[in-house]
Design an enzyme around this catalytic site. Structure first.
Site, short mmCIF file in Angstrom:
data_model
loop_
_atom_site.label_atom_id
_atom_site.label_comp_id
_atom_site.label_asym_id
_atom_site.label_seq_id
_atom_site.Cartn_x
_atom_site.Cartn_y
_atom_site.Cartn_z
N GLU A 40 0.81 -1.21 0.00
CA GLU A 40 0.00 0.00 0.00
C GLU A 40 0.85 1.26 0.00
O GLU A 40 0.54 2.23 -0.70
CB GLU A 40 -0.93 0.02 1.23
CG GLU A 40 -2.10 -0.94 1.15
CD GLU A 40 -1.67 -2.37 1.36
OE1 GLU A 40 -0.59 -2.59 1.93
OE2 GLU A 40 -2.41 -3.26 0.94
N HIS B 172 -11.83 -5.42 7.99
CA HIS B 172 -12.55 -5.20 6.74
C HIS B 172 -13.76 -4.31 6.99
O HIS B 172 -14.72 -4.35 6.24
CB HIS B 172 -13.01 -6.54 6.13
CG HIS B 172 -11.88 -7.44 5.74
ND1 HIS B 172 -11.18 -8.18 6.66
CD2 HIS B 172 -11.32 -7.70 4.55
CE1 HIS B 172 -10.23 -8.86 6.04
NE2 HIS B 172 -10.29 -8.59 4.76
#
Lengths: 383, 386
Positions: free
Chosen positions: A123, A193
Site C-alpha cells: 500500500e 474489513h
C-alpha cells in the site's frame, strides 16, 4: 458502516427541551423510538442490512440514465475517465480482473493493460507510486483494497501527497491523484474489513476526503475528485456496493465537492451524516416525525474535508446541543470531528451561550464480527 | 531385504487378527533422497540422508490428517453459515506446519499471518478450541473474540490479519530471545504476497544487523490471493530476497524436506549466525478464503495435478507403506480416530454458547479496577474488565 451524526437542536423555536444531566429527555425519548432499541443489551443475529437503501430520484439534467448499483456506477465513472483522459491510469491490488468488488470489471480489456494494471501487495508503494505518477502529469487513480489497509500509506498521503503543493511553492502538485477504497462496516468484516478511517485524514490540510451515499452521488463525486486539482481520497461504502441500486446517468457529470446537500427539510432538529448512515437517518427522521412529531432536517455532508460549514451551520441557533454519534470502529473519530464541529460552532455562535457537547453513539472497541455489525446510532433502530 | 519381509509380513497379516502386530514393520528407515534444495549465500546444505522412525512417521501422519480434516470441516461449517466472517484454509500446506514443528521446540516461538489454523494446532491448540474459535464461542482459543485470523497460544503469536505486519513482530520476539539468552528462536512466517511488503525488508535489515535468531519462512503457495507470483514479484526467488541473509528453498509438500530444512535453519540461528530465510514451495487447495472459489485464476487441472502428485499426506503415506513402516489398516485406524476427534470438536463448536455480552468491552486496556466504556449513546455504560 460508519458516519458521524451531528445532532443539532434548534433552541428557541424548538418544541423540544434538552434535559440536563444523564438521561436527557430528548435523547431518552429518541432512544425509545425504535422498537428493538432498549437499554437492555441482547445478542441479536443479523442476517441482512439493518437499513433500507433509499434511492435518489431519477436525475434528469445529465442525460440518459441506466440502472446501476454502486460498483457499476464506479465502473462507469472510471470508464468515462479512461475514455476522455488519455493520461488516466488505474492501479491497485487485483484491479486487472475487475477488483474484489468488481469496480473495475471490463476496463482492462477495453483500455489495455498499460492503463489498468495490478500492483503487488504494498500500500505504501501504491500510494507513493501514485503520487509520483500524478506529479509527472498522469491522472492516477489508485485503489487501496480495503480502507483498513490504508495505514501503511498514511505517511505517503499525509506527509507527501497533502503537502506537495505547499512545500514546492506551487511548482509541483499531485492534484491528479485520486485514491479509492472500500469503506465501512459490512457486518462480517470484523477488525480489518470494516474500518472507517476518514477522521484520521480529516485533519490534514491539502487533501480532500469524500464519501458518497449512493450510486448516482458516487459517480458524480468520483468524477469531481478525479477532476479536482487536489489529491482526493474517495471512500466507497462497501455495504452499498450491491444493495444500492438507482438510475445513474451514463455520461460524465460532476457533483461539486465541499457542498453538503439538504435531503430533507425540517424545523426542529438537524441530522448530519455521510455514507451509509444517511439511509439510517432517513428512516429515523421518519420515525421521529411519526412518533414524536419532531421535524428533522437531514443533511448529507458528502465531503468530509473540506466540509461545507455554511450549509450545516446556517440555521439560527440560540441554544444548540451538539451531539455526535459515530458508528465506526475508531473512537478518536468522534473526538476529532467533535472538535471540529465544536470549534466551528463556537465561532459561529459566539453571541450565544456555548453549548454543552455530548459525544455519543459509538462503540469504543474494535468491531467484533460476532455482533451484528458495528452499526449503531442512538437514533437508529438498534440491530 | 524389504521385499522378502514385505511378502512374509503380508502373509502373516493375512492370517493374523485385525489388530496389527508392531513387529512386522521396520522401526526406522533411512531415507536417502536428493531433495532439491536451492541455496543462497550458504556453503552447507541440510542433510539429504534423513532418518524417520516409524513413530515419527505415524505422528506426522496423524497431525497432518488432523489439520486436513479440521480444515475440511471448517469448510463445511462455513458453508452451513455456522462459521461466519473470514476463513482462510490451510489444506494442502500441512507439511509446512508439521515439518517446522518437528524441528523446533515448544519453547521456541512462532508467528504467522492469517492462514493460521494449522499452526495453532501444531503449537499446542486443541481442535476443539480452534473450532470453537472459528464459530465464535466462549470455548474458543481466543475466547471467541478473535475468529479465524486471530488465534493464539503459548509461544504462538497468531494469527495476524494485516499482510506482512507480523514480520517485524517476529524479529522483535527474536530480539527478546537473544536478549534473554535462552537459546530460543522465532520462526516468522509470511506468504508470497506479503514478500513484497516494505516492512519485510526493513525487518531483514534489522534482523541481520543485530544477528537476531529468527527464521524467516516464506510459504510460497504460488498465489497471493488471486495473483500468481510471476505477476506480483520481479524476483520469484523468495529465498534470495533477503539478499544479505542466507537462504534456502525446499519442497514444502514433503514433510521430511521441511523438517530437515528447518533443522538446518534452527541450528544456524542457535549458533549465533543471525537470521536465515527459508522458502517452502507449497500449494493450497482452497481459494484464498472461503469467498474465493479458487478457480478463476488457476485451472482445476492444476489443482488436481498437485493433489495427485504432491499431496503431502499421500506422499507420507506412500513412504510409510512402501517402506513397510506402517500398514494400511493402521493408517485407517488413525483416520477414524481423527475423524472422531474432528466430529466431537465440531459438535462442541456448534453447541458451545457465545461469549457473554458483558465481556464485550473486556481487555481493551490493561486496567484495574474495571474501566467504564461508553456505549452507543451517552447513557449506555459498559464495563471493561482486564
Amino acid at each position: 458502516m460508519a458516519a458521524a451524526v451531528r445532532f443539532f437542536i434548534r433552541g428557541a423555536n424548538s418544541r423540544l427541551s434538552v434535559g440536563t444531566g444523564t438521561g436527557g429527555s430528548l435523547g431518552a425519548a429518541l432512544l425509545k423510538l425504535s422498537p428493538s432499541c432498549s437499554s437492555r443489551s441482547k445478542t441479536q443475529r443479523r442476517h441482512a442490512a439493518h437499513f433500507t437503501y433509499q434511492p435518489d430520484p431519477v436525475p434528469t439534467q445529465y442525460g440518459e440514465t441506466q440502472k446501476m448499483n454502486l460498483f457499476q456506477s464506479i465502473t462507469s465513472a472510471l470508464d468515462n475517465t479512461l475514455s476522455s483522459d488519455p493520461t488516466a491510469v488505474i492501479f491497485g491490488e487485483d484491479v486487472a480482473f475487475g477488483g474484489v468488488f468488481r469496480c473495475t470489471v471490463g476496463l482492462r480489456d477495453k483500455y489495455g493493460k498499460d492503463r489498468v494494471f495490478n500492483t503487488p501487495l504494498c500500500e505504501q508503494g501504491i500510494v507513493g507510486f501514485g503520487i509520483g505518477a500524478a506529479v509527472a502529469g498522469a491522472t492516477a487513480i489508485a485503489e487501496i483494497q480495503f480502507a483498513d489497509y490504508i495505514f501503511p500509506a498514511f505517511d505517503q498521503i499525509v506527509n507527501e501527497a497533502a503537502k506537495y503543493r505547499y512545500r514546492s511553492g506551487n511548482l509541483f502538485d499531485c492534484g491528479n491523484l485520486t485514491i479509492r477504497a472500500p469503506w465501512g462496516c459490512v457486518g462480517h468484516g470484523s477488525l480489518y474489513h470494516s474500518q472507517s478511517p476518514e477522521a484520521f485524514f480529516a485533519h490534514c490540510p491539502g487533501i480532500k476526503v469524500v464519501i458518497p451515499r449512493g450510486p448516482m452521488q458516487a459517480k458524480g463525486l468520483l468524477l469531481s475528485c478525479i477532476a479536482d486539482r487536489n489529491p482526493c481520497i474517495f471512500f466507497e461504502p462497501k455495504i452499498l456496493y450491491r444493495a444500492a441500486v438507482e438510475q445513474v446517468p451514463v455520461e460524465s457529470y460532476t457533483i461539486p465537492l465541499s457542498e453538503a446537500e439538504i435531503l430533507q427539510e425540517g424545523s426542529d432538529v438537524t441530522l448530519v451524516a455521510w455514507g451509509t448512515q444517511i439511509h439510517v437517518l432517513r428512516e429515523v427522521s421518519d420515525m421521529a416525525q411519526e412518533k414524536l412529531g419532531v421535524s428533522c432536517e437531514v443533511i448529507d455532508l458528502k465531503t468530509i474535508l473540506p466540509w461545507d460549514v455554511e450549509t450545516v451551520c446556517k440555521f439560527q441557533v440560540s441554544n444548540v446541543t451538539l451531539w455526535i454519534s459515530k458508528t465506526c470502529t475508531q473512537q478518536r473519530v468522534t473526538c476529532c470531528i467533535l472538535g471540529r464541529f465544536a470549534g466551528r460552532q463556537m465561532k459561529t455562535c459566539r453571541t450565544h451561550p456555548i453549548p454543552p457537547l455530548l459525544p455519543g453513539g459509538c462503540w469504543t472497541h474494535p468491531n467484533l464480527f460476532l455482533l451484528p455489525g458495528g452499526c449503531r446510532t442512538h437514533l437508529s433502530p438498534a440491530i | 531385504p524389504g521385499k522378502m519381509l514385505t511378502n512374509i509380513s503380508s502373509l502373516l497379516r493375512a492370517c493374523a487378527q485385525k489388530s496389527v502386530s508392531l513387529n512386522m514393520f521396520y522401526p526406522t528407515n533411512c531415507f536417502s533422497f536428493v531433495f532439491k534444495c536451492d541455496l543462497h549465500k550458504l556453503d552447507e546444505a541440510p542433510a539429504t540422508e534423513v532418518v524417520m522412525t516409524r513413530e515419527e512417521g505415524l505422528k506426522y501422519y496423524h497431525i497432518m490428517q488432523t489439520i486436513r480434516r479440521m480444515e475440511l470441516k471448517a469448510d463445511q461449517l462455513y458453508k452451513q453459515k455456522i462459521i461466519r466472517g473470514f476463513c482462510h484454509l490451510y489444506d494442502g500446506q500441512e507439511a509446512c506446519a508439521v515439518g517446522i514443528e518437528a524441528s523446533i521446540n515448544m519453547s521456541d516461538h512462532l508467528i504467522t499471518a492469517y492462514r493460521a489454523h494449522g499452526y495453532t494446532y501444531t503449537r499446542g491448540g486443541t481442535v476443539k478450541k480452534i473450532m470453537a474459535e472459528l464459530t465464535g464461542r466462549r470455548g474458543g482459543i481466543a475466547k471467541g473474540k478473535g475468529g479465524s485470523m486471530h488465534m493464539y497460544c503459548k509461544n504462538f503469536y497468531g494469527g495476524n490479519g494485516i499482510v506482512g505486519a507480523q514480520v517485524p513482530l517476529g524479529a522483535g520476539v527474536a530480539l527478546a530471545c537473544k536478549y534473554q539468552g535462552n537459546n530460543e528462536l522465532c520462526v516468522c512466517l509470511y506468504g508470497d504476497g506479503a514478500a513484497n511488503q516494505g516492512q519485510i525488508f526493513e525487518t531483514y535489515n534489522m534482523a541481520s544487523l543485530w544477528k537476531l535468531p529468527v527464521i524467516f519462512i516464506c510459504e510460497n503457495n504460488r498465489y497471493g490471493m488471486g495473483t500468481s507470483v510471476e505477476r506480483a514479484a520481479a524476483s520469484t526467488d523468495y529465498y534470495k530476497r533477503g539478499e544479505f541473509i542466507p537462504g534456502l528453498r525446499v519442497d514444502g509438500m514433503d514433510v521430511l524436506c521441511v523438517r530437515e530444512a528447518t533443522r538446518f535453519a534452527a541450528e544456524h540461528c542457535r549458533s549465533g549466525k543471525g537470521p536465515i530465510l527459508m522458502e517452502l514451495q507449497t500449494y493450497r487447495y482452497h481459494g484464498h478464503s472461503m469467498s474465493d472459489p479458487g478457480i478463476s485464476y488457476r485451472t482445476r487441472e492444476e489443482i488436481q495435478e498437485v493433489r495427485s502428485k504432491s499431496d503431502p499426506i499421500s506422499l507420507l503415506k506412500d513412504r510409510l507403506l512402501s517402506n513397510n513402516m506402517a500398514s494400511v489398516e493402521e493408517l485407517k485406524v488413525i483416520d477414524v480416530e481423527v475423524r472422531k476427534e474432528i466430529e466431537d470438536a465440531a459438535q462442541f463448536a456448534t453447541t458451545d454458547p457465545e461469549p457473554p455480552l458483558d465481556e464485550l468491552c473486556n481487555h481493551m486496556f490493561s486496567n484495574n479496577p474495571p474501566v467504564e466504556v461508553r456505549g452507543t449513546n451517552p447513557w449506555a455504560k459498559l464495563k471493561s474488565v482486564s
